[in-house]
Design a protein around this motif. Structure first.
Motif, PDB file in Angstrom:
ATOM      1  N   LEU A   1       0.824  -1.203   0.000  1.00 18.71           N
ATOM      2  CA  LEU A   1       0.000   0.000   0.000  1.00 18.71           C
ATOM      3  C   LEU A   1       0.859   1.255   0.000  1.00 18.71           C
ATOM      4  O   LEU A   1       0.547   2.237  -0.692  1.00 18.71           O
ATOM      5  CB  LEU A   1      -0.925  -0.008   1.218  1.00 18.71           C
ATOM      6  N   MET A   2       1.951   1.240   0.767  1.00 15.46           N
ATOM      7  CA  MET A   2       2.813   2.426   0.823  1.00 15.46           C
ATOM      8  C   MET A   2       3.393   2.755  -0.543  1.00 15.46           C
ATOM      9  O   MET A   2       3.498   3.915  -0.932  1.00 15.46           O
ATOM     10  CB  MET A   2       3.923   2.230   1.853  1.00 15.46           C
ATOM     11  N   ARG A   3       3.745   1.728  -1.294  1.00 12.20           N
ATOM     12  CA  ARG A   3       4.269   1.973  -2.642  1.00 12.20           C
ATOM     13  C   ARG A   3       3.179   2.521  -3.557  1.00 12.20           C
ATOM     14  O   ARG A   3       3.442   3.370  -4.417  1.00 12.20           O
ATOM     15  CB  ARG A   3       4.872   0.684  -3.202  1.00 12.20           C
ATOM     16  N   GLU A   4       1.973   2.048  -3.369  1.00  8.09           N
ATOM     17  CA  GLU A   4       0.862   2.569  -4.166  1.00  8.09           C
ATOM     18  C   GLU A   4       0.578   4.034  -3.813  1.00  8.09           C
ATOM     19  O   GLU A   4       0.314   4.860  -4.697  1.00  8.09           O
ATOM     20  CB  GLU A   4      -0.385   1.712  -3.934  1.00  8.09           C
ATOM     21  N   VAL A   5       0.637   4.348  -2.535  1.00 10.65           N
ATOM     22  CA  VAL A   5       0.411   5.733  -2.109  1.00 10.65           C
ATOM     23  C   VAL A   5       1.516   6.634  -2.646  1.00 10.65           C
ATOM     24  O   VAL A   5       1.258   7.758  -3.097  1.00 10.65           O
ATOM     25  CB  VAL A   5       0.349   5.818  -0.571  1.00 10.65           C
ATOM     26  N   ARG A   6       2.732   6.133  -2.632  1.00 12.98           N
ATOM     27  CA  ARG A   6       3.848   6.920  -3.174  1.00 12.98           C
ATOM     28  C   ARG A   6       3.620   7.236  -4.655  1.00 12.98           C
ATOM     29  O   ARG A   6       3.825   8.365  -5.117  1.00 12.98           O
ATOM     30  CB  ARG A   6       5.169   6.163  -2.992  1.00 12.98           C
ATOM     31  N   GLU A   7       3.198   6.234  -5.387  1.00 15.79           N
ATOM     32  CA  GLU A   7       2.898   6.435  -6.803  1.00 15.79           C
ATOM     33  C   GLU A   7       1.790   7.467  -6.972  1.00 15.79           C
ATOM     34  O   GLU A   7       1.837   8.318  -7.874  1.00 15.79           O
ATOM     35  CB  GLU A   7       2.491   5.097  -7.428  1.00 15.79           C
ATOM     36  N   GLY A   8       0.788   7.401  -6.092  1.00 20.84           N
ATOM     37  CA  GLY A   8      -0.300   8.362  -6.154  1.00 20.84           C
ATOM     38  C   GLY A   8       0.161   9.781  -5.864  1.00 20.84           C
ATOM     39  O   GLY A   8      -0.270  10.736  -6.517  1.00 20.84           O
ATOM     40  N   LEU A   9       1.050   9.944  -4.908  1.00 18.89           N
ATOM     41  CA  LEU A   9       1.588  11.264  -4.584  1.00 18.89           C
ATOM     42  C   LEU A   9       2.328  11.867  -5.780  1.00 18.89           C
ATOM     43  O   LEU A   9       2.181  13.048  -6.098  1.00 18.89           O
ATOM     44  CB  LEU A   9       2.536  11.167  -3.387  1.00 18.89           C
TER      45      LEU A   9
END
Length: 606
Positions: free
Chosen positions: A86-94
């Protein structure tokens, strides 16, 4: 404190009432139209997946939803793996939001979010380089503390949810056992003293009848205070609670007792992270995380040694002026002070009650003057309580629990009253200012109440900032005249010395291969605090690598930036405005704090 309520309600109700329209898009879209929606949605989704967090913030209870209070968090390794994904997905979203599309505040929010996420992603290979069950924290102590201090019981449904959670303790303990086994397989085994401490704690916990356990007595007390339970309901609830403790909680604890008894044969007496494969990298990451700097262990160690010498000389000067013999050096002089009975309360229940009352008086006194040096004051109240007796023997000298975000629970300054000698009267003001006003309570409550910021910015876990502020608050109180008594000033300096010594012993243990005994000896010789505190503190640094360095590093930076602002602004410098610059953005890494102060200086210079 209404921020989480407002944004949770807005997002959830918008999705519910206007599903398929803008609200649904903002909730489900990979890239919401509004950057703020992306940030708050991410945190809200995380909270909604963690029932214990939902209980802590209390927001859904106020909306009439209480089902989460019957559940416990999923602590399985599988769930932890999902979090890193999830953290990697959030990073991509940012990164999908270009800086050009954001205003200044939004760019700062993006930068801080990336800082947090990148640090967590970088630490993933070393996620097991710790001891999650130890003498200070861990499931074995946090579960009863959570049920006692956080799970509110105001009606029958709340009590039934409480019992539901008791019945799920064995599942939660089994999930956490997965991580312990992985650590054992990788030879990440706590030092023997840690195992001895937790075994003693857990054995004492299960040795008492269920009706005397804090999980039972806490529920009983909450029901009595609720005053709307029938006698029949009360009797049945307490009967069910005792059964749940005996059938689910005690067996869960026994499984841990059995596991650690077997693990003892594998434990050694080396204490630092250096002894683990990859431990040097894990410690470097810990220092970076807690200090939010790139300071090396060597630099922190040398800084600590220098600060220890400077502060000790200041204390000796005051002791000499008060008639103490300082010819034999710091250790002898401070021992004379420590042995002076006039500075201690009676070792009785009445003496301990008086300590709590005096702490409250100290806080009430300084709170009346804070409007002179702060433009913004917290709305949340605070109170002083004793650390629960079942865990105070190995707990720190004090700690602060933030208020709930919905305003239903005030901030709490918990004081450790186990060893009466650990609470000299001359140290009480400094401790109260650190944990309470204008320390942790001010900084944390003001942060939680900030308007216009994403939710996560009001909760950011930057220890150097938060602990640096609390240590700065001790100095500020002295500067404002609240420690005019020379002995109170010694208490302040001794507290700062304590944090300087931490720089030395933390790096000594984890980078320079000091033993537990060497660290205890150094801290005993250079602080003069009660030996019970020295031992618990050193053992704390062993299980929390790097955390103890954050206090002094953060304080020194806040003072450095204040002096920078004073020099640059001259007559235009205003202390309340400086505090605004430090506090109005919530907790931030120190390098970002310096940039914010530079912007404040520039704005006041024109």
């Amino acid at each position: 404190m209404k921020k989480f309520f407002k944004w949770t309600g807005l997002l959830l109700l918008t999705v519910t009432l206007f599903g398929g329209a803008l609200g649904a898009h903002e909730w489900y879209a990979k890239k919401p139209l509004f950057f703020r929606a992306f940030l708050d949605r991410t945190l809200i989704k995380f909270a909604l997946d963690n029932p214990e967090i939902l209980t802590s913030i209390g927001v859904l209870d106020g909306m009439g939803f209480k089902g989460h209070n019957a559940e416990l968090n999923d602590d399985s390794l599988e769930k932890a793996d999902e979090m890193f994904v999830l953290m990697r997905e959030v990073r991509e979203g940012l990164l999908a939001y270009s800086d050009d599309s954001l205003d200044e505040s939004q760019r700062l929010s993006k930068e801080i979010a990336l800082y947090l996420i990148d640090g967590q992603i970088e630490s993933e290979p070393y996620r097991f380089h710790n001891y999650p069950v130890n003498q200070l924290f861990g499931l074995q102590s946090q579960f009863p503390s959570f049920m006692d201090s956080t799970h509110q019981v105001n009606e029958l449904e709340d009590a039934q949810n409480y019992i539901s959670r008791l019945k799920k303790a064995d599942v939660k303990f089994a999930q956490n056992m997965e991580g312990l086994i992985v650590r054992e397989q990788n030879n990440i085994i706590p030092p023997s003293f840690v195992i001895d401490r937790v075994l003693s704690e857990m054995q004492a916990f299960v040795d008492s009848p269920a009706e005397e356990n804090i999980l039972y007595t806490s529920l009983q007390g909450k029901i009595d205070k609720a005053a709307n339970f029938s006698d029949a309901d009360k009797s049945q609830v307490l009967k069910n609670a005792a059964e749940a403790i005996n059938q689910h909680v005690y067996p869960a604890y026994q499984s841990y007792i059995d596991y650690f008894e077997k693990l003892k044969s594998k434990a050694g007496t080396d204490d630092g992270l250096w002894r683990l494969e990859g431990g040097d990298i894990a410690y470097k990451q810990a220092l970076e995380f807690f200090t939010t700097t790139n300071y090396s262990a060597d630099y922190i160690h040398e800084t600590g040694l220098s600060e220890v010498e400077r502060i000790q000389q200041q204390i000796l000067t005051i002791l000499g002026s008060e008639g103490f013999d300082v010819t034999d050096g710091f250790t002898t002089a401070i021992e004379s002070l420590k042995d002076d009975e006039r500075f201690y309360y009676p070792d009785t229940d009445e003496g301990r009650a008086q300590i709590l009352a005096d702490y409250q008086t100290i806080l009430d006194e300084i709170n009346q003057s804070m409007g002179e040096v702060f433009n913004v004051l917290p709305k949340a109240g605070m109170e002083v309580k004793r650390i629960p007796e079942f865990k105070e023997k190995t707990a720190p000298g004090a700690y602060y629990q933030r208020p709930s975000m919905d305003g239903s629970r005030p901030g709490v300054f918990y004081a450790n009253l186990y060893d009466i000698k650990a609470t000299p009267k001359y140290g009480m003001r400094t401790l109260a200012y650190h944990e309470g006003i204008p320390g942790h309570h001010f900084q944390i409550s003001i942060s939680m109440e900030l308007e216009g910021l994403p939710i996560y910015r009001t909760l950011s876990p930057f220890t150097a900032y938060a602990e640096g502020w609390a240590l700065y608050a001790e100095r500020l109180a002295w500067e404002l005249g609240f420690e005019d008594d020379p002995y109170d000033n010694i208490g302040r300096l001794q507290a700062e010395l304590f944090r300087a010594v931490r720089l030395v012993v933390d790096t000594g243990i984890h980078a320079k291969r000091w033993t537990r005994e060497e660290a205890i000896e150094y801290m005993s010789n250079n602080t003069g605090i009660a030996e019970s505190d020295v031992v618990s503190e050193i053992e704390r640094y062993i299980v929390m690598p790097g955390q103890a360095t954050s206090y002094k590093v953060g304080m020194m930076k806040i003072l450095e930036l204040r002096e920078k602002a004073k020099v640059a602004l001259g007559d235009k410098f205003n202390l309340a405005d400086y505090h605004d610059a430090v506090l109005k953005n919530g907790a931030v890494p120190l390098e970002i704090l310096e940039r914010l102060v530079d912007q404040y200086i520039q704005s006041k210079s024109t």
